[in-house]
Design an enzyme around this catalytic site. Structure first.
Site, PDB file in Angstrom:
ATOM      1  N   THR A   1       0.957  -1.029  -0.322  1.00 15.67           N
ATOM      2  CA  THR A   1       0.096  -0.212   0.220  1.00 15.67           C
ATOM      3  C   THR A   1       0.940   1.078   0.312  1.00 15.67           C
ATOM      4  O   THR A   1       2.118   0.921  -0.023  1.00 15.67           O
ATOM      5  CB  THR A   1      -0.128   0.000   1.467  1.00 15.67           C
ATOM      6  OG1 THR A   1      -1.125   1.172   1.532  1.00 15.67           O
ATOM      7  CG2 THR A   1      -0.011  -1.020   2.550  1.00 15.67           C
ATOM      8  N   ASP A   2       0.137   2.702  -0.928  1.00 18.06           N
ATOM      9  CA  ASP A   2       1.208   4.059  -0.181  1.00 18.06           C
ATOM     10  C   ASP A   2       1.229   3.972   0.734  1.00 18.06           C
ATOM     11  O   ASP A   2       1.987   5.129   1.398  1.00 18.06           O
ATOM     12  CB  ASP A   2       0.410   4.260  -1.340  1.00 18.06           C
ATOM     13  CG  ASP A   2      -0.991   4.648  -0.801  1.00 18.06           C
ATOM     14  OD1 ASP A   2      -1.603   4.858  -0.136  1.00 18.06           O
ATOM     15  OD2 ASP A   2      -1.813   6.032  -1.597  1.00 18.06           O
ATOM     16  N   GLU A   3       0.250   3.555   1.942  1.00 21.94           N
ATOM     17  CA  GLU A   3       0.327   4.384   3.746  1.00 21.94           C
ATOM     18  C   GLU A   3       1.669   3.881   3.764  1.00 21.94           C
ATOM     19  O   GLU A   3       1.527   4.267   5.571  1.00 21.94           O
ATOM     20  CB  GLU A   3      -0.538   3.694   3.927  1.00 21.94           C
ATOM     21  CG  GLU A   3      -2.340   4.134   3.778  1.00 21.94           C
ATOM     22  CD  GLU A   3      -3.504   3.326   3.743  1.00 21.94           C
ATOM     23  OE1 GLU A   3      -3.907   3.540   5.652  1.00 21.94           O
ATOM     24  OE2 GLU A   3      -4.392   2.872   3.164  1.00 21.94           O
TER      25      GLU A   3
ATOM     26  N   TYR B   1      -1.721  -0.622  10.919  1.00 18.89           N
ATOM     27  CA  TYR B   1      -2.005  -1.319   9.743  1.00 18.89           C
ATOM     28  C   TYR B   1      -0.890  -0.798   8.889  1.00 18.89           C
ATOM     29  O   TYR B   1       0.210  -2.027   8.333  1.00 18.89           O
ATOM     30  CB  TYR B   1      -3.092  -0.805   9.581  1.00 18.89           C
ATOM     31  CG  TYR B   1      -2.968  -1.232   7.205  1.00 18.89           C
ATOM     32  CD1 TYR B   1      -3.241  -2.667   7.428  1.00 18.89           C
ATOM     33  CD2 TYR B   1      -3.253   0.410   7.167  1.00 18.89           C
ATOM     34  CE1 TYR B   1      -3.633  -2.396   6.033  1.00 18.89           C
ATOM     35  CE2 TYR B   1      -2.902   0.092   4.935  1.00 18.89           C
ATOM     36  CZ  TYR B   1      -3.140  -1.186   5.088  1.00 18.89           C
ATOM     37  OH  TYR B   1      -3.142  -2.118   3.153  1.00 18.89           O
TER      38      TYR B   1
ATOM     39  N   LYS C   1       2.463  -3.686   7.388  1.00 14.07           N
ATOM     40  CA  LYS C   1       2.521  -3.401   6.150  1.00 14.07           C
ATOM     41  C   LYS C   1       3.862  -3.299   5.711  1.00 14.07           C
ATOM     42  O   LYS C   1       4.744  -3.976   4.889  1.00 14.07           O
ATOM     43  CB  LYS C   1       1.469  -3.070   5.443  1.00 14.07           C
ATOM     44  CG  LYS C   1       0.370  -3.206   5.506  1.00 14.07           C
ATOM     45  CD  LYS C   1       0.185  -4.171   4.366  1.00 14.07           C
ATOM     46  CE  LYS C   1       0.066  -4.486   3.226  1.00 14.07           C
ATOM     47  NZ  LYS C   1      -0.297  -5.860   1.973  1.00 14.07           N
TER      48      LYS C   1
HETATM   49  P1  NAD Z   1      -9.647  -7.358   2.093  1.00 11.41           P
HETATM   50  O1  NAD Z   1      -9.144  -7.690   4.132  1.00 11.41           O
HETATM   51  O2  NAD Z   1     -11.056  -6.934   2.027  1.00 11.41           O
HETATM   52  O3  NAD Z   1      -9.083  -8.298   2.526  1.00 11.41           O
HETATM   53  C1  NAD Z   1      -8.103 -10.190   2.675  1.00 11.41           C
HETATM   54  C2  NAD Z   1      -8.336 -10.932   2.900  1.00 11.41           C
HETATM   55  O4  NAD Z   1      -7.230 -11.323   3.337  1.00 11.41           O
HETATM   56  C3  NAD Z   1      -9.584 -11.321   3.431  1.00 11.41           C
HETATM   57  O5  NAD Z   1     -10.078 -12.221   2.467  1.00 11.41           O
HETATM   58  C4  NAD Z   1      -8.488 -12.289   4.146  1.00 11.41           C
HETATM   59  O6  NAD Z   1      -9.809 -13.282   4.902  1.00 11.41           O
HETATM   60  C5  NAD Z   1      -7.468 -13.031   4.642  1.00 11.41           C
HETATM   61  N1  NAD Z   1      -6.627 -13.035   5.490  1.00 11.41           N
HETATM   62  C6  NAD Z   1      -6.451 -12.217   6.687  1.00 11.41           C
HETATM   63  N2  NAD Z   1      -5.632 -12.702   6.967  1.00 11.41           N
HETATM   64  C7  NAD Z   1      -5.159 -13.906   6.221  1.00 11.41           C
HETATM   65  C8  NAD Z   1      -4.179 -14.791   6.513  1.00 11.41           C
HETATM   66  N3  NAD Z   1      -3.341 -14.946   7.564  1.00 11.41           N
HETATM   67  N4  NAD Z   1      -4.066 -15.733   5.898  1.00 11.41           N
HETATM   68  C9  NAD Z   1      -4.563 -16.132   4.726  1.00 11.41           C
HETATM   69  N5  NAD Z   1      -5.564 -14.719   4.339  1.00 11.41           N
HETATM   70  C10 NAD Z   1      -6.013 -13.991   5.445  1.00 11.41           C
HETATM   71  O7  NAD Z   1      -8.093  -6.467   1.725  1.00 11.41           O
HETATM   72  P2  NAD Z   1      -7.964  -5.397   0.399  1.00 11.41           P
HETATM   73  O8  NAD Z   1      -8.439  -4.288   0.451  1.00 11.41           O
HETATM   74  O9  NAD Z   1      -8.840  -6.538  -0.822  1.00 11.41           O
HETATM   75  O10 NAD Z   1      -6.441  -5.706   0.319  1.00 11.41           O
HETATM   76  C11 NAD Z   1      -5.721  -6.684  -0.529  1.00 11.41           C
HETATM   77  C12 NAD Z   1      -4.131  -6.509   0.162  1.00 11.41           C
HETATM   78  O11 NAD Z   1      -4.330  -5.382  -0.782  1.00 11.41           O
HETATM   79  C13 NAD Z   1      -3.899  -6.202   1.488  1.00 11.41           C
HETATM   80  O12 NAD Z   1      -2.600  -6.428   1.107  1.00 11.41           O
HETATM   81  C14 NAD Z   1      -3.858  -4.218   1.379  1.00 11.41           C
HETATM   82  O13 NAD Z   1      -2.665  -4.261   2.262  1.00 11.41           O
HETATM   83  C15 NAD Z   1      -3.696  -4.499  -0.029  1.00 11.41           C
HETATM   84  N6  NAD Z   1      -4.094  -2.823  -0.354  1.00 11.41           N
HETATM   85  C16 NAD Z   1      -5.427  -2.404  -0.383  1.00 11.41           C
HETATM   86  C17 NAD Z   1      -5.709  -1.716  -0.896  1.00 11.41           C
HETATM   87  C18 NAD Z   1      -7.449  -0.772  -0.661  1.00 11.41           C
HETATM   88  O14 NAD Z   1      -6.972  -0.043  -0.878  1.00 11.41           O
HETATM   89  N7  NAD Z   1      -8.146  -1.540  -0.193  1.00 11.41           N
HETATM   90  C19 NAD Z   1      -4.973  -0.309  -1.274  1.00 11.41           C
HETATM   91  C20 NAD Z   1      -3.844  -0.840  -1.165  1.00 11.41           C
HETATM   92  C21 NAD Z   1      -2.902  -2.066  -0.587  1.00 11.41           C
HETATM   93  P1  TYD Z   2     -10.534   3.740   4.575  1.00 12.74           P
HETATM   94  O1  TYD Z   2     -12.079   3.237   3.186  1.00 12.74           O
HETATM   95  O2  TYD Z   2     -10.527   3.457   5.562  1.00 12.74           O
HETATM   96  O3  TYD Z   2      -9.328   4.149   3.765  1.00 12.74           O
HETATM   97  P2  TYD Z   2      -7.436   4.255   4.274  1.00 12.74           P
HETATM   98  O4  TYD Z   2      -8.158   4.770   6.054  1.00 12.74           O
HETATM   99  O5  TYD Z   2      -6.703   2.825   4.559  1.00 12.74           O
HETATM  100  O6  TYD Z   2      -6.868   5.354   3.514  1.00 12.74           O
HETATM  101  O7  TYD Z   2     -10.627   5.522   5.134  1.00 12.74           O
HETATM  102  C1  TYD Z   2     -10.498   6.246   3.792  1.00 12.74           C
HETATM  103  C2  TYD Z   2     -10.500   7.373   4.350  1.00 12.74           C
HETATM  104  O8  TYD Z   2     -11.650   7.819   4.576  1.00 12.74           O
HETATM  105  C3  TYD Z   2      -9.416   7.560   5.890  1.00 12.74           C
HETATM  106  O9  TYD Z   2      -9.236   9.377   5.175  1.00 12.74           O
HETATM  107  C4  TYD Z   2     -10.489   8.032   6.690  1.00 12.74           C
HETATM  108  C5  TYD Z   2     -11.928   8.726   5.856  1.00 12.74           C
HETATM  109  N1  TYD Z   2     -12.923   8.022   6.523  1.00 12.74           N
HETATM  110  C6  TYD Z   2     -13.936   8.441   7.064  1.00 12.74           C
HETATM  111  O10 TYD Z   2     -14.476   9.750   7.109  1.00 12.74           O
HETATM  112  N2  TYD Z   2     -15.468   7.922   8.017  1.00 12.74           N
HETATM  113  C7  TYD Z   2     -15.561   6.831   7.780  1.00 12.74           C
HETATM  114  O11 TYD Z   2     -16.231   6.320   8.110  1.00 12.74           O
HETATM  115  C8  TYD Z   2     -14.194   5.698   7.327  1.00 12.74           C
HETATM  116  C9  TYD Z   2     -14.424   4.546   7.194  1.00 12.74           C
HETATM  117  C10 TYD Z   2     -13.312   6.801   6.335  1.00 12.74           C
END
Ligand code: NAD
Ligand code: TYD
Length: 354
Positions: free
Chosen positions: A132-134, A158, A162
């Site tokens: 992630t970019d975070e 988080y 990561k």
């Molecule tokens: P998500 O939380 O929707 O899904 C995570 C999945 O991993 C779930 O299906 C969960 O059951 C599985 N999981 C959790 N712990 C596990 C373990 N110990 N063993 C096997 N499986 C396990 O997350 P997401 O949003 O789909 O993100 C997927 C990946 O992409 C993550 O690594 C996250 O850090 C990265 N990512 C997410 C975003 C975003 O905006 N959602 C952006 C950049 C990177």
């Molecule tokens: P989120 O979807 O949790 O992603 P991330 O924190 O990983 O960027 O949140 C996106 C942005 O929205 C973040 O700045 C937090 C804000 N946010 C709210 O303002 N209200 C909410 O209920 C949630 C879940 C997030």
């Protein structure tokens, strides 16, 4: 054959569905099925023999070793993680266990398997780590977007977990020569997004007549990418990425949270107007900010564009319309994920916010 971890979550399930649609290569999908993992996300490919689902933990070295021996994948794509910042604030333990210890155990099992491969398979093998970019921390308003050389400055449990996993992946390349690739992507949105994250939460709360909780002043900035574009970037990096390199993935779509929420309200007003004729924006409620809330993320995606020729297919405007349409036509999915544990989370996270 490839091994995908976390393929029942938001991004992983989109990746698995697209993979099956675009490739004849089978895949094993290993997922623990935490609250965020949902086999219903994979319903459209449930009868496809190219998709083999295994419930299990990336931290279970023995299971991983067995799967690697049995299926002999040419690549591992690691999506599995705890992914929600707010949950990492109320309960960081699972983040340390899965994101750090789990990734370590996965790397160990993969290293043992890869070390024993014949030269040709060894050279062709890939371990792609999805990050992630975070990990880069928070940007000042006028600072340039994150490049791959930006220092790691994670601010939440988080992002710190990561960052730790990214460092382990890097170290396994430098120390053992494991052929790794890392992608650092901005915020995703799209189908199958669990409604604890901003965009799906706003859609489902709006439709249910509930408040739309905006943290702090709503002026925090995130850089949004449609999930299918993230998946195409991962496929491209897997195919052509240079070993040991990291690639930032983003769509040059910086938006303030309040603008995202207003856009969601405007589109819902168009597509499913409220019965009383008022706008969904009437439901916007400012609530106590997230502790340590990062102010701004922005991805400089020039490297992946320049070196690998990848570009997103969607603009924010086209992607958000597709997303709203998907939620409007998948009420059953939304109802099913709003289980008992979801309701407990809503109480934990929002109950104490003013
Ligand atoms: P998500 O939380 O929707 O899904 C995570 C999945 O991993 C779930 O299906 C969960 O059951 C599985 N999981 C959790 N712990 C596990 C373990 N110990 N063993 C096997 N499986 C396990 O997350 P997401 O949003 O789909 O993100 C997927 C990946 O992409 C993550 O690594 C996250 O850090 C990265 N990512 C997410 C975003 C975003 O905006 N959602 C952006 C950049 C990177
Ligand atoms: P989120 O979807 O949790 O992603 P991330 O924190 O990983 O960027 O949140 C996106 C942005 O929205 C973040 O700045 C937090 C804000 N946010 C709210 O303002 N209200 C909410 O209920 C949630 C879940 C997030």
């Amino acid at each position: 054959m490839i091994l995908v971890t976390g393929g029942a979550g938001f991004i992983g399930s989109n990746f698995v569905i697209d993979w099956v649609a675009e490739s004849n290569e089978p895949l094993i999908n290993l997922d623990k099925l935490t609250y965020a993992g949902n086999l219903q996300n994979l319903a459209e490919i449930q009868d496809d023999s190219r998709h083999i689902f295994v419930q299990g933990d990336i931290g279970d070295k023995k299971l991983i070793a067995e799967l690697l021996e049995q299926h002999k994948p040419r690549a591992v794509v690691n999506f599995a993680a705890e992914s929600h910042v707010d949950r990492s604030i109320t309960g960081p333990d699972d983040f340390i266990q899965t994101n750090i210890v789990g990734t370590f155990n996965l790397l160990e099992a993969v290293r043992a398997y890869w070390s024993a491969l014949a030269d040709r398979e060894k050279a062709d093998f890939r371990f792609l780590h999805v990050s992630t970019d975070e990990v880069y921390g928070s940007l000042k308003p006028d600072a340039p977007a994150f490049t791959e050389n930006h220092p790691y400055e994670p601010n939440s449990p988080y992002s710190a977990s990561k960052a730790a996993s990214d460092h382990l992946v890097r170290a396994y390349h430098h120390t053992y020569g494991l052929p790794v690739l890392t992608t650092n992507c901005s915020n995703n949105y799209g189908p199958y997004h669990f409604p604890e994250k901003l965009i799906p939460l706003m859609i489902v709360n709006a439709l249910a007549g509930r408040p739309l909780p905006v943290y702090g002043d709503g002026m925090q900035i995130r850089d949004w990418l449609f999930v299918k574009d993230h998946c195409s970037a991962i496929r491209r990096v897997l195919q052509a990425g240079k070993l040991g390199e990291t690639y930032n993935v983003g769509g040059w779509n910086e938006k303030a949270n309040i603008d995202i929420v207003r856009t969601v309200c405007r589109l819902l007003d168009e597509q499913k107007p409220r019965a009383d004729g008022k706008s969904y924006s009437e439901q916007i409620t400012y609530v106590t900010d997230r502790p340590g809330h990062d102010r701004r993320y922005a991805i400089d995606a020039s490297k992946i564009e320049r070196e690998l020729g990848w570009k997103p297919a969607e603009t924010f405007e086209t992607g958000i319309r597709k997303t709203i349409d998907w939620y409007l036509t998948h009420g059953d999915w939304v109802a099913n994920v709003q289980s008992g544990s979801y309701r407990e989370w809503v109480e934990t996270n929002y109950g104490n916010r003013k």
